[in-house]
Design a protein around this motif. Structure first.
Motif, PDB file in Angstrom:
ATOM      1  N   ILE A 226       0.819  -1.215   0.000  1.00 27.44           N
ATOM      2  CA  ILE A 226       0.000   0.000   0.000  1.00 27.44           C
ATOM      3  C   ILE A 226       0.856   1.271   0.000  1.00 27.44           C
ATOM      4  O   ILE A 226       0.341   2.371   0.031  1.00 27.44           O
ATOM      5  N   ALA A 227       2.195   1.102  -0.048  1.00 27.33           N
ATOM      6  CA  ALA A 227       3.071   2.286   0.005  1.00 27.33           C
ATOM      7  C   ALA A 227       3.010   3.046  -1.314  1.00 27.33           C
ATOM      8  O   ALA A 227       2.749   2.470  -2.362  1.00 27.33           O
ATOM      9  N   ALA A 228       3.257   4.359  -1.222  1.00 26.73           N
ATOM     10  CA  ALA A 228       3.204   5.188  -2.426  1.00 26.73           C
ATOM     11  C   ALA A 228       4.518   5.946  -2.581  1.00 26.73           C
ATOM     12  O   ALA A 228       5.315   5.999  -1.665  1.00 26.73           O
ATOM     13  N   GLY A 229       4.704   6.550  -3.777  1.00 24.26           N
ATOM     14  CA  GLY A 229       5.871   7.407  -4.003  1.00 24.26           C
ATOM     15  C   GLY A 229       7.127   6.621  -4.312  1.00 24.26           C
ATOM     16  O   GLY A 229       7.127   5.389  -4.322  1.00 24.26           O
ATOM     17  N   PRO A 230       8.223   7.343  -4.592  1.00 25.85           N
ATOM     18  CA  PRO A 230       9.487   6.664  -4.941  1.00 25.85           C
ATOM     19  C   PRO A 230      10.044   5.895  -3.749  1.00 25.85           C
ATOM     20  O   PRO A 230       9.844   6.293  -2.605  1.00 25.85           O
ATOM     21  N   PRO A 231      10.751   4.791  -4.019  1.00 22.56           N
ATOM     22  CA  PRO A 231      11.234   3.956  -2.916  1.00 22.56           C
ATOM     23  C   PRO A 231      12.494   4.484  -2.248  1.00 22.56           C
ATOM     24  O   PRO A 231      13.180   5.354  -2.781  1.00 22.56           O
ATOM     25  N   VAL A 232      12.764   3.922  -1.080  1.00 24.82           N
ATOM     26  CA  VAL A 232      14.022   4.158  -0.381  1.00 24.82           C
ATOM     27  C   VAL A 232      14.746   2.817  -0.323  1.00 24.82           C
ATOM     28  O   VAL A 232      14.130   1.789  -0.040  1.00 24.82           O
ATOM     29  N   VAL A 233      16.041   2.824  -0.651  1.00 26.27           N
ATOM     30  CA  VAL A 233      16.848   1.603  -0.653  1.00 26.27           C
ATOM     31  C   VAL A 233      17.630   1.534   0.659  1.00 26.27           C
ATOM     32  O   VAL A 233      18.149   2.552   1.127  1.00 26.27           O
ATOM     33  N   LEU A 234      17.700   0.341   1.253  1.00 26.85           N
ATOM     34  CA  LEU A 234      18.440   0.191   2.517  1.00 26.85           C
ATOM     35  C   LEU A 234      19.462  -0.928   2.402  1.00 26.85           C
ATOM     36  O   LEU A 234      19.146  -2.016   1.911  1.00 26.85           O
TER      37      LEU A 234
END
Ligand code: B12
Length: 299
Positions: free
Chosen positions: A170-178
């Motif tokens: 359900i997440a939106a927007g550009p991702p964050v990489v970890l």
């Protein structure tokens, strides 16, 4: 699904009382497994906790049994933050006790119960981090074997990956990489970051530990990441190797992608060598602030 023993520990209602409440008032109706043992779901646990609180405030259980969940919440007027601060450490203690007794399922169950009852940030701050730090201490002191350390870390990894899966849908927007860079095998700090990222509704691409800088940079570019979060836990090589790896990473990463670093090792980096591009985070609250800025800018 939880056993009666786990429910008793999590709610503070004794096993005998749980059985009596069910028999006399049907306050909850747990399912039975093929062996006839009771099996409770998270909603049962939440209701039982509230029932215990209400009985402690003097309401008779015979009346409470007929009250709906919403009415019960209203009666207690306790917000939605789950158990009061100070009660959550019980879950960490349960995880450690389970590892001491070589009972991986109970360790898993205590953590999944915490996740069912508490907001994610509290699970990180009050359950996972204290449990992991204590495991580290015991392992160092020779009180815990590596297998016992794994019981706790595996429970954490399993539950985090289940949560990430659910939240990413359900997440939106550009991702964050970890990730962590080559030779940094301490993974649990960055795993907690992944959970906090997901909790903020940000799509979370968790690469894991020990990756070559060039691989992380390419991955971030190809997935359209907004930022990369890196954890540096070891300190002894920080002035040399670690910071050189970070520099290589920065050379390869497009300038439009943010770089956030944290962990004990990162705190020891030479600030001058970091440049303006890197945001050094003191702690998890710092990470949450950056995530809030990111979501405000991209939504
Ligand atoms: C478990 C552990 C391991 C496990 C890691 C397993 C795994 N899957 O992660 C294994 C066995 C692999 C390991 C190996 C080593 N370890 Co070790 N390890 C630990 C231990 C016991 C616990 C670490 C842990 O997971 N803590 C729980 C997590 C949640 O906390 P954390 O990592 O400390 O991170 C905190 C902060 O730094 C911060 N944080 C971390 N990352 C990030 C990122 C961001 C963005 C932010 C905001 C915050 C943040 O948040 C966390 C909570 O406050 C610690 C001792 C201890 N009690 O901490 C030593 C420790 C980290 N290890 C240490 C060492 C030296 C090693 C080895 C070199 C040992 C050896 N001689 O082989 C190797 C190095 C391996 C490698 N190449 O990376 C030292 C590091 C000393 C230093 N400061 O440089 C420590 C401190 C032990 C000690 N006292 O000497 N280790």
């Amino acid at each position: 699904m939880f056993t009666i023993k786990a429910v008793s520990q999590a709610t503070g209602v004794s096993i005998e009382t749980l059985r009596a409440w069910e028999r006399r008032y049907r306050v909850v109706e747990p399912r039975r497994d093929p062996n006839g043992r009771r099996s409770y779901d998270p909603a049962d646990v939440i209701r039982l906790r509230k029932l215990r609180e209400a009985t402690e405030r003097g309401h008779p259980i015979s009346k409470l049994a007929r009250v709906s969940d919403d009415e019960l919440t209203g009666l207690l007027a306790t917000g939605s933050d789950g158990p009061a601060a100070g009660e959550a450490p019980g879950f960490a203690a349960q995880m450690l006790a389970a590892a001491s007794e070589y009972r991986p399922e109970e360790c898993d169950q205590a953590l999944s119960m915490a996740l069912a009852l508490l907001p994610l940030q509290r699970v990180v701050d009050e359950v996972m981090v204290p449990a992991l730090l204590e495991v580290g201490e015991r392992w160092h002191a020779g009180e815990f074997s590596i297998a016992q350390e794994r019981i706790v870390s595996n429970a954490v990894k399993k539950q985090v990956s289940l949560v990430l899966d659910t939240y990413n849908r359900i997440a939106a927007g550009p991702p964050v990489v970890l990730a962590t860079l080559s030779d940094e095998r301490h993974e649990l700090g960055i795993l907690m970051c992944a959970l906090l990222t997901a909790a903020r509704g940000v799509r979370c691409l968790y690469l894991g530990p020990d990756l070559p800088p060039a691989d992380v940079a390419t991955f971030a570019e190809r997935t359209g990441a907004a930022a990369v979060v890196l954890s540096f836990v070891r300190r002894e090589t920080a002035s040399g190797g670690e910071q050189a790896l970070l520099a290589e990473f920065l050379r390869r990463l497009p300038r439009s992608i943010g770089v956030w670093i944290g962990g004990q090792g990162a705190l020891a980096f030479e600030p001058a060598g970091l440049g303006e591009r890197v945001v050094r985070l003191d702690d998890y609250r710092g990470l949450e602030r950056e995530l809030d800025r990111l979501t405000a800018a991209t939504r």
